[in-house]
Write a protein that holds these residues in place. Structure first.
Motif, PDB file in Angstrom:
ATOM      1  N   VAL A 274       0.863  -0.994  -0.096  1.00 55.60           N
ATOM      2  CA  VAL A 274       0.301   0.035   0.060  1.00 55.60           C
ATOM      3  C   VAL A 274       0.986   1.401  -0.164  1.00 55.60           C
ATOM      4  CG1 VAL A 274      -1.909  -1.050   1.181  1.00 55.60           C
ATOM      5  CG2 VAL A 274      -0.490   0.037   2.463  1.00 55.60           C
ATOM      6  N   ALA A 319      -3.032   5.457  -2.551  1.00 57.06           N
ATOM      7  CA  ALA A 319      -3.785   6.706  -2.377  1.00 57.06           C
ATOM      8  C   ALA A 319      -3.344   7.660  -3.299  1.00 57.06           C
ATOM      9  CB  ALA A 319      -3.844   7.184  -0.881  1.00 57.06           C
ATOM     10  N   VAL A 358      -8.730   3.394   1.813  1.00 53.02           N
ATOM     11  CA  VAL A 358      -7.941   4.485   1.077  1.00 53.02           C
ATOM     12  C   VAL A 358      -8.647   5.478   0.798  1.00 53.02           C
ATOM     13  CG1 VAL A 358      -6.276   4.895  -0.861  1.00 53.02           C
ATOM     14  CG2 VAL A 358      -6.839   2.337   0.402  1.00 53.02           C
ATOM     15  N   VAL A 399      -5.263   4.265   4.855  1.00 56.68           N
ATOM     16  CA  VAL A 399      -4.178   4.779   4.131  1.00 56.68           C
ATOM     17  C   VAL A 399      -4.656   6.176   3.481  1.00 56.68           C
ATOM     18  CG1 VAL A 399      -2.552   4.395   2.205  1.00 56.68           C
ATOM     19  CG2 VAL A 399      -3.596   2.379   3.393  1.00 56.68           C
TER      20      VAL A 399
END
Length: 633
Positions: A274, A319, A358, A399
């Motif tokens: 991520v 993101a 996210v 995130v």
């Protein structure tokens, strides 16, 4: 007499005519991953005459590095050279290298010069003109590609596109047929074909949870290398994921630092990655401060070149950072879940027993702050509430790019605004995260490393190659540890959610480690390497150890769900029943947090020295607490 005459002639030729004897120079260059293997990489230079340029073929010495050693007969100050993918002629040079900030038809790179006394170069081509344009059979540039085709990810890249679905992305610079072969072995067995597409996405569903798959891309009949990925795990199965903060490629230093982070992440062998965005940098726009160009295409080529070995092996879930500038090609390239369709700038997904949310926090120039909060807050409230009620979800991770509670001296108010802002109709993100017991919030934007804690939520801020920002003094009460450094951030998930951060040199930041839990029994997976006098407990949803000799040589309340755990009163019995005792599996249990077991300096026997042992124990514990709070200068 003859010797003196020869010497005089040499001096005349060398200094009297202004020229020099030919000297060998090795030209070494790193080229984009998108360089077609069939194209020759050439040195275009005036090495033999200041008045004319020639092309010399280089030799491929590594997948993306080419070299050649040639005599240079012109003075160093007069040498001019560039690299090209193919031969330039009098009318066109479609394969010539372009500058890092290549946009549209501009960005011509000035001829390179050789520093004095240099006998070997270490050059880097960021992008070829032909990568961003259409070239005819004669090698002439006929037109510029459409904007969505101006970023080329020429190695496969993975994403989670839906529940238990992995999508393989691949860009082809002109193939009429792109085929994906996939299977449990290198015999593959399943094939998917796209024709005439520049950007290709192959969605793989019906995957066996936790199963490792082999795949390769066949581009116009040419097979690429074998790659592997692991399908999303089932709830209760152990797995690993990594977190990348800002990489923001500006120049050679960021490439070196990001390479160091990526190498450590690859060595960790994560099943999932991520990222907090700002994968690339963007330059100031024509209106001066406050205006920004869209991220230059060449920077994306560099980023994907640096992360190729990672993104082809583990799904990459990012993101949007402010430096991506909400560029449409960012969303066009990736295939993320559309959890809140038609909105695509925020989404959620689950991997194993971890739920990921996210979020989007805006662009660099003129973003709609209230609109962003309106579009995501109530959606996130519903999403987190559903995750809290899902018996298969044990941990929750958020995130985003602009995050709160960083110890950095820059951008602090950016993330705090999203964190704290609320109205009568809209709760703050802090309220939602605490109410629904989010475990970890992962952020970038502030180029430093911070681990903070507030109301049971851990906040990790990181950069992973971007230029670092200084820290501010004094430390916030929420800060557990902070350093002006970029990090590789590694998570191991079993019954606990364990975290470890590593600096660029590979050293572990012991005071930043933690292992999150729901009940005392979770922490048993941390007890294996520890001596018998270590007792683990789950306090404030984190495993902590006590250095003592337990009467029952076991972990208190180990067999009872929520056996005294301070987890807000939530009964985890249904969740825990889905987690097998050996949830660590072959993915490995989280390491003991904060530097190990912490009890080896305390004698387990010798009763005559009990008061001494107790005093030593108090010194150790107190010194650890002081170190954890002490700022790093």
């Amino acid at each position: 007499m003859l010797g003196a005459l020869a010497g005089s002639l040499w001096l005349l030729l060398t200094f009297g005519t202004g020229s020099a004897w030919a000297e060998p120079v090795t030209f070494s260059v790193e080229v984009p991953t998108c360089t077609p293997t069939a194209d020759p990489v050439m040195l275009r230079s005036n090495r033999l005459s200041t008045d004319s340029f020639r092309h010399d073929a280089l030799t491929r010495v590594a997948p993306t590095r080419w070299e050649g050693t040639f005599d240079v007969a012109v003075p160093t100050s007069a040498l001019r050279y560039r690299y090209s993918a193919g031969v330039c002629d009098a009318t066109a040079c479609p394969g010539i290298e372009k500058q890092l900030d290549y946009i549209g038809t501009g960005g011509d790179l000035p001829d390179r010069q050789l520093p004095p006394s240099t006998t070997r170069t270490d050059d880097h081509v960021f992008i070829w003109r032909s990568t961003l344009g259409h070239v005819d059979a004669a090698g002439q540039l006929t037109s510029i590609r459409s904007p969505t085709e101006q970023v080329a990810f020429c190695a496969p890249y993975l994403s989670v596109s839906a529940a238990s679905e992995v999508t393989v992305g691949y860009d082809s610079l002109g193939a009429s047929r792109v085929e994906l072969e996939v299977g449990l072995t290198t015999a593959y067995g399943t094939s998917m074909v796209h024709t005439g597409a520049y950007r290709n996405h192959f969605a793989l569903s019906d995957l066996t949870p936790g199963q490792r798959y082999h795949y390769r891309v066949v581009d116009n009949g040419i097979p690429g290398p074998d790659h592997t990925f692991t399908a999303p795990h089932a709830p209760g199965d152990a797995f690993r994921f990594a977190f990348l903060g800002d990489t923001q490629f500006y120049g050679p230093l960021q490439r070196t630092d990001t390479d160091a982070v990526v190498a450590q992440v690859i060595d960790f062998d994560p099943h999932l990655v991520v990222a907090a965005g700002d994968l690339v940098a963007s330059e100031m726009g024509p209106r001066g401060p406050g205006s920004w160009n869209e991220p230059e295409m060449a920077r994306f080529s560099v980023f994907f070149g640096m992360t190729e070995g990672l993104m082809a092996h583990a799904p990459f879930m990012a993101a949007m950072g402010n430096h991506e500038e909400d560029a449409f090609y960012f969303w066009d390239a990736f295939r993320f879940p559309e959890s809140d369709a038609p909105a695509i700038d925020h989404y959620d997904f689950r991997w194993g027993h971890v739920h990921f949310t996210v979020l989007y926090t805006g662009t660099t120039d003129g973003y709609d702050f209230e609109g962003i909060l309106d579009s995501q807050t109530h959606w996130m409230e519903r999403t987190l509430e559903a995750a809290a009620l899902d018996p298969e979800v044990r941990f929750k991770v958020v995130v985003l790019h602009r995050g709160p509670l960083s110890q950095g001296a820059r951008h602090r108010s950016d993330g705090m605004a999203f964190f704290e802002t609320e109205t009568d109709l809209r709760p703050s993100w802090q309220t939602l995260w605490e109410r629904h017991q989010v475990d970890v919030v992962l952020a970038g934007h502030n180029h430093n490393f911070t681990v903070a804690e507030l109301a049971g939520v851990r906040y990790v801020t990181s950069c992973s190659g971007a230029p670092t920002h200084e820290l501010r003094e004094p430390w916030e009460p929420t800060t557990r540890h902070a350093e002006e450094t970029c990090t590789a951030n590694l998570f191991t998930v079993g019954r606990t959610l364990g975290f470890e951060a590593r600096r660029l040199d590979g050293s572990t930041i012991d005071d930043a480690a933690f292992a999150l839990c729901r009940e005392h029994a979770d922490c048993e997976e941390l007890s294996g390497p520890c001596p018998a006098e270590t007792v683990w407990r789950c306090e404030s949803r984190e495993c902590v150890h006590r250095c003592e000799t337990p009467t029952d040589a076991g972990v208190p309340d180990g067999g009872t769900p929520d056996g005294g755990a301070e987890d807000g009163g939530v009964n985890d019995a249904s969740t825990d029943s889905s987690l097998p005792d050996d949830a660590g599996g072959d993915a490995g249990a989280p390491p003991p947090p904060a530097g190990g077991c912490g009890c080896r300096s305390v004698p387990s026997t010798a009763p005559a020295h009990g008061p001494v042992a107790l005093a030593l124990l108090l010194v150790v514990v107190l010194s650890r607490r002081i170190r954890r709070r002490a700022p790093v200068h």
